[in-house]
Each structure stands twice: as structure tokens, then as C-alpha cells.
Design a protein around this motif. Structure first.
Motif, mmCIF file in Angstrom:
data_model
loop_
_atom_site.group_PDB
_atom_site.id
_atom_site.type_symbol
_atom_site.label_atom_id
_atom_site.label_comp_id
_atom_site.label_asym_id
_atom_site.label_seq_id
_atom_site.Cartn_x
_atom_site.Cartn_y
_atom_site.Cartn_z
ATOM 1 N N SER A 36 0.844 -1.187 0.000
ATOM 2 C CA SER A 36 0.000 0.000 0.000
ATOM 3 C C SER A 36 0.887 1.247 0.000
ATOM 4 C CB SER A 36 -0.901 0.016 1.239
ATOM 5 O OG SER A 36 -0.125 0.266 2.388
ATOM 6 N N THR A 37 0.279 2.360 -0.329
ATOM 7 C CA THR A 37 1.002 3.634 -0.312
ATOM 8 C C THR A 37 1.533 3.907 1.087
ATOM 9 O OG1 THR A 37 -0.424 4.484 -2.066
ATOM 10 C CG2 THR A 37 0.793 6.104 -0.761
ATOM 11 N N MET A 38 0.754 3.597 2.105
ATOM 12 C CA MET A 38 1.181 3.819 3.489
ATOM 13 C C MET A 38 2.408 2.971 3.838
ATOM 14 S SD MET A 38 -0.604 6.239 4.617
ATOM 15 C CE MET A 38 -0.205 6.218 6.328
ATOM 16 N N GLU A 39 2.477 1.753 3.341
ATOM 17 C CA GLU A 39 3.635 0.894 3.598
ATOM 18 C C GLU A 39 4.882 1.462 2.922
ATOM 19 O OE1 GLU A 39 1.755 -3.536 4.147
ATOM 20 O OE2 GLU A 39 1.796 -2.683 2.116
ATOM 21 N N VAL A 40 4.727 1.958 1.708
ATOM 22 C CA VAL A 40 5.858 2.546 0.986
ATOM 23 C C VAL A 40 6.337 3.799 1.714
ATOM 24 C CG1 VAL A 40 6.576 3.657 -1.165
ATOM 25 C CG2 VAL A 40 5.163 1.595 -1.243
ATOM 26 N N VAL A 41 5.391 4.670 2.084
ATOM 27 C CA VAL A 41 5.753 5.898 2.801
ATOM 28 C C VAL A 41 6.394 5.562 4.142
ATOM 29 C CG1 VAL A 41 4.799 7.967 3.907
ATOM 30 C CG2 VAL A 41 4.045 7.323 1.622
ATOM 31 N N GLY A 42 5.865 4.568 4.819
ATOM 32 C CA GLY A 42 6.449 4.137 6.092
ATOM 33 C C GLY A 42 7.897 3.679 5.924
ATOM 34 N N GLY A 43 8.175 2.918 4.878
ATOM 35 C CA GLY A 43 9.539 2.466 4.599
ATOM 36 C C GLY A 43 10.472 3.631 4.311
ATOM 37 N N ILE A 44 9.976 4.604 3.580
ATOM 38 C CA ILE A 44 10.775 5.798 3.272
ATOM 39 C C ILE A 44 11.080 6.563 4.558
ATOM 40 C CG2 ILE A 44 10.724 8.058 2.136
ATOM 41 C CD1 ILE A 44 9.089 6.660 -0.125
ATOM 42 N N ASN A 45 10.078 6.727 5.408
ATOM 43 C CA ASN A 45 10.280 7.455 6.663
ATOM 44 C C ASN A 45 11.262 6.750 7.587
ATOM 45 O OD1 ASN A 45 8.587 9.567 5.947
ATOM 46 N ND2 ASN A 45 6.783 8.650 6.905
ATOM 47 N N VAL A 46 11.179 5.441 7.668
ATOM 48 C CA VAL A 46 12.116 4.681 8.499
ATOM 49 C C VAL A 46 13.532 4.832 7.945
ATOM 50 C CG1 VAL A 46 12.806 2.349 9.192
ATOM 51 C CG2 VAL A 46 10.420 3.045 9.381
ATOM 52 N N ALA A 47 13.702 4.732 6.643
ATOM 53 C CA ALA A 47 15.025 4.876 6.028
ATOM 54 C C ALA A 47 15.585 6.278 6.279
ATOM 55 C CB ALA A 47 14.959 4.585 4.529
ATOM 56 N N ARG A 48 14.742 7.290 6.147
ATOM 57 C CA ARG A 48 15.170 8.674 6.373
ATOM 58 C C ARG A 48 15.615 8.869 7.834
ATOM 59 N NH1 ARG A 48 10.785 11.334 4.873
ATOM 60 N NH2 ARG A 48 11.535 11.622 2.760
ATOM 61 N N SER A 49 14.813 8.369 8.762
ATOM 62 C CA SER A 49 15.137 8.518 10.187
ATOM 63 C C SER A 49 16.414 7.774 10.548
ATOM 64 C CB SER A 49 13.993 7.990 11.054
ATOM 65 O OG SER A 49 12.853 8.781 10.897
ATOM 66 N N ARG A 50 16.555 6.583 10.032
ATOM 67 C CA ARG A 50 17.752 5.774 10.317
ATOM 68 C C ARG A 50 18.993 6.441 9.728
ATOM 69 N NH1 ARG A 50 20.812 3.502 13.402
ATOM 70 N NH2 ARG A 50 21.871 1.635 12.736
ATOM 71 N N ALA A 51 18.901 6.964 8.518
ATOM 72 C CA ALA A 51 20.039 7.649 7.885
ATOM 73 C C ALA A 51 20.433 8.870 8.707
ATOM 74 C CB ALA A 51 19.694 8.055 6.454
ATOM 75 N N ARG A 52 19.452 9.621 9.157
ATOM 76 C CA ARG A 52 19.744 10.801 9.976
ATOM 77 C C ARG A 52 20.433 10.401 11.272
ATOM 78 N NH1 ARG A 52 15.602 14.510 13.311
ATOM 79 N NH2 ARG A 52 17.117 16.036 13.990
ATOM 80 N N GLU A 53 19.911 9.384 11.916
ATOM 81 C CA GLU A 53 20.496 8.900 13.166
ATOM 82 C C GLU A 53 21.954 8.486 12.968
ATOM 83 O OE1 GLU A 53 19.930 4.765 15.515
ATOM 84 O OE2 GLU A 53 18.085 5.898 15.199
ATOM 85 N N MET A 54 22.229 7.770 11.915
ATOM 86 C CA MET A 54 23.581 7.284 11.649
ATOM 87 C C MET A 54 24.539 8.434 11.337
ATOM 88 S SD MET A 54 22.481 3.918 9.465
ATOM 89 C CE MET A 54 24.110 3.301 9.114
ATOM 90 N N VAL A 55 24.102 9.383 10.523
ATOM 91 C CA VAL A 55 24.951 10.518 10.152
ATOM 92 C C VAL A 55 25.187 11.425 11.358
ATOM 93 C CG1 VAL A 55 25.098 12.588 8.708
ATOM 94 C CG2 VAL A 55 24.403 10.406 7.701
ATOM 95 N N TYR A 56 24.158 11.677 12.148
ATOM 96 C CA TYR A 56 24.337 12.501 13.343
ATOM 97 C C TYR A 56 25.349 11.850 14.284
ATOM 98 C CZ TYR A 56 20.633 16.017 12.689
ATOM 99 O OH TYR A 56 19.881 17.078 12.257
#
Length: 103
Positions: A57-77
């Protein structure tokens, strides 16, 4: 200066004021750092995106994008901000202060 550079500047100012005071031009330094962080987050995010599967679903895709974005930010910070901050002094839990009432 983007939000990442602003966060890095505030973090260093609050947790490592000695190092912060040695930066000749903090605005330029943290502006450049923020741009570098943004680039690394974008690259890392694309690597962390989960593969799309049929029927998602669109929500699952958006959820995956949000998790990837948050994880990338956490790692870079962690890599570019927090790892360079000196550790806070530990409170000695095993040696409590003597009770004032005791003589």
C-alpha cells in the motif's frame, strides 16, 4: 545554514564549548557541515530503502521511506556530531555521598 548544521552547532556549543570556541567562523563551518550531512543522509537513505513488493500500500511505501530517512539521519548525526563530543562525567553510583546526619 540548514537544520542539520544548526543542530551540530548547538550541540557543540552546549556540550563541547572549548572546541566550539576554537572555530574561527562557526557560521561557515556549520553551514558546510550541514550540507555535507544532508548529502550523506540522502545517499545513505537510498541504500536503506526497503525493496518494494507487489501489493504494497502507499502507506507501507511511505512508512519504509520514513524509516530509512530517520535511520540515515540517526547514523549521520552519530558519525558527524555525537562521536566527537567528549563524554559527560559519570556520577559515581557505588560511592554515595555520606549522610549529613551521620557522625
Amino acid at each position: 545554514m540548514n537544520t542539520h548544521g544548526q543542530h551540530a552547532m548547538e550541540t557543540m556549543k552546549n556540550h563541547d564549548p572549548e572546541t566550539f570556541s576554537q572555530i574561527l567562523n562557526p557560521e561557515e563551518y556549520f553551514s558546510t557541515l550541514g550540507e555535507q550531512m544532508q548529502e550523506q543522509m540522502e545517499e545513505l537513505m537510498t541504500q536503506l530503502l526497503p525493496p518494494r513488493s507487489p501489493g504494497q500500500s502507499t502507506m507501507e511505501v511511505v512508512g519504509g521511506i520514513n524509516v530509512a530517512r530517520s535511520r540515515a539521519r540517526e547514523m549521520v548525526y552519530q558519525e558527524m556530531i555525537y562521536s566527537s563530543i567528549p563524554p559527560e562525567p559519570e556520577i559515581m553510583e557505588n560511592n554515595p555521598l555520606p549522610d549529613e546526619d551521620e557522625d
